[in-house]
Design an enzyme around this catalytic site. Structure first.
Site, PDB file in Angstrom:
ATOM      1  N   ASP A  49      34.439 -34.562   6.510  1.00 26.80           N
ATOM      2  CA  ASP A  49      33.417 -33.514   6.461  1.00 26.80           C
ATOM      3  C   ASP A  49      33.006 -33.238   7.899  1.00 26.80           C
ATOM      4  O   ASP A  49      33.723 -33.618   8.823  1.00 26.80           O
ATOM      5  CB  ASP A  49      32.246 -33.922   5.545  1.00 26.80           C
ATOM      6  N   LYS A  70      30.782 -29.431   3.488  1.00 28.44           N
ATOM      7  CA  LYS A  70      30.115 -28.222   2.973  1.00 28.44           C
ATOM      8  C   LYS A  70      31.082 -27.061   2.982  1.00 28.44           C
ATOM      9  O   LYS A  70      31.795 -26.835   3.946  1.00 28.44           O
ATOM     10  CB  LYS A  70      28.907 -27.893   3.837  1.00 28.44           C
ATOM     11  N   MET A 185      19.083 -38.897   7.065  1.00 28.56           N
ATOM     12  CA  MET A 185      18.949 -37.685   6.247  1.00 28.56           C
ATOM     13  C   MET A 185      17.476 -37.341   6.058  1.00 28.56           C
ATOM     14  O   MET A 185      17.057 -36.922   4.984  1.00 28.56           O
ATOM     15  CB  MET A 185      19.623 -37.888   4.871  1.00 28.56           C
TER      16      MET A 185
END
Ligand code: SAH
Length: 266
Positions: A49, A70, A185
């Protein structure tokens, strides 16, 4: 159970490929392990990713890359697709790297992927990486533990909404440890957990640092207190990926800043 997996019988037949669950480290290619670098150069397919960062992704021969992060439109590739694709490629005899930012087993869904491989009889190897949870604060001049200040550290996901009942994270209990809190995050929901920590009685002047794109060429660091950090974030426009460090150790940066040569100094 004691087993030497290295020399053990691999029951899979010869035609089955191999999956390497590889941690890329925080983004600077010099922080890849020697093994990760070799595998990136030799694997037939690399599923990745965006988190490993442009410099490391750029090292993978373009024809070997598959982006499972994504998608255009902002939706994540479903985990089921990635799981299925790993098994499919290995079953076709390929040598596959599943590249993950930091360490594959720190909030990286590496555990799920490993279990899926095992369930499907696919041989795999785990190649640990330097996690941003320790290296991010580190390159900003923040030791996650310090003999004089703190002797424990907790790694927490900031992705959950602490106001929702289903949140599994007990911020009050974390505050009570008195140790360093490292939140991954956690940029978007910063106000939710700083509020939760204040409510739990953590001192408003507790030092907090945000380390954005640690070890990337455009790394930034912003510092404040539990009370001020949301405003600091907004003013600096800090965005993911970033690490939040909460605790006395976050103030260490200011003491060493003059001599710290990592990344952009603010
Ligand atoms: N497995 C990874 C973490 C995956 S979760 C690791 O061990 O580092 C994704 C989160 O990791 C991001 O939201 C951010 O909080 C953190 N992260 C990963 N790389 C980072 C970097 N270079 N700088 C700052 N934060 C990073």
């Amino acid at each position: 159970m004691t087993e030497n997996t290295k020399d053990g019988d691999r029951s899979a037949d010869e035609s089955t490929g191999m999956v390497y669950l590889v941690g890329s480290g925080p983004g600077d290619p010099d922080l890849l392990t020697v093994k990760a670098k070799r595998l990136l150069e030799t694997a037939e397919v690399v599923l990745h990713d965006k988190l490993p960062g442009p410099d490391i992704i750029g090292m993978i021969p373009e024809s070997n890359r598959e982006d499972v992060g994504k998608r255009a439109g902002g939706e994540w590739t479903p985990q089921e697709y990635t799981n299925r694709r790993l098994v499919e490629l290995a079953t076709a005899g390929k040598t596959v790297v599943r590249l993950k930012g930091g360490d594959p087993f720190v909030f990286g869904r590496g555990g799920e992927e490993m279990e899926h491989l095992a369930e499907n009889g696919v041989p795999f190897e785990v190649v640990p990486g330097i996690t941003s949870a320790i290296a991010g604060p580190g390159v900003a001049g923040i030791p996650v533990t310090h003999r004089d200040h703190v002797s424990s550290v907790s790694f927490v996901t900031g992705h959950e909404d602490p106001t929702k009942n289903e949140s599994a994270i007990d911020w009050g209990a974390l505050a009570a440890t008195g140790g360093t809190l490292v939140v991954l995050m956690g940029v978007g929901k910063l106000p939710l957990y700083t509020d939760a920590l204040l409510e739990a009685g953590m001192a408003p002047e507790t030092p907090v640092a945000l380390v954005e794109r640690a070890t990337w060429p455009d790394m930034r660091v912003a510092t404040g207190t539990l009370e001020s950090i949301v405003g600091v974030r907004d003013e600096a426009g800090i965005e993911p990926p970033a690490i939040t460090v909460i605790g006395e150790v976050a103030a260490t940066r200011d003491q060493v800043l003059e001599f710290l040569q990592n990344g952009e100094q603010q």
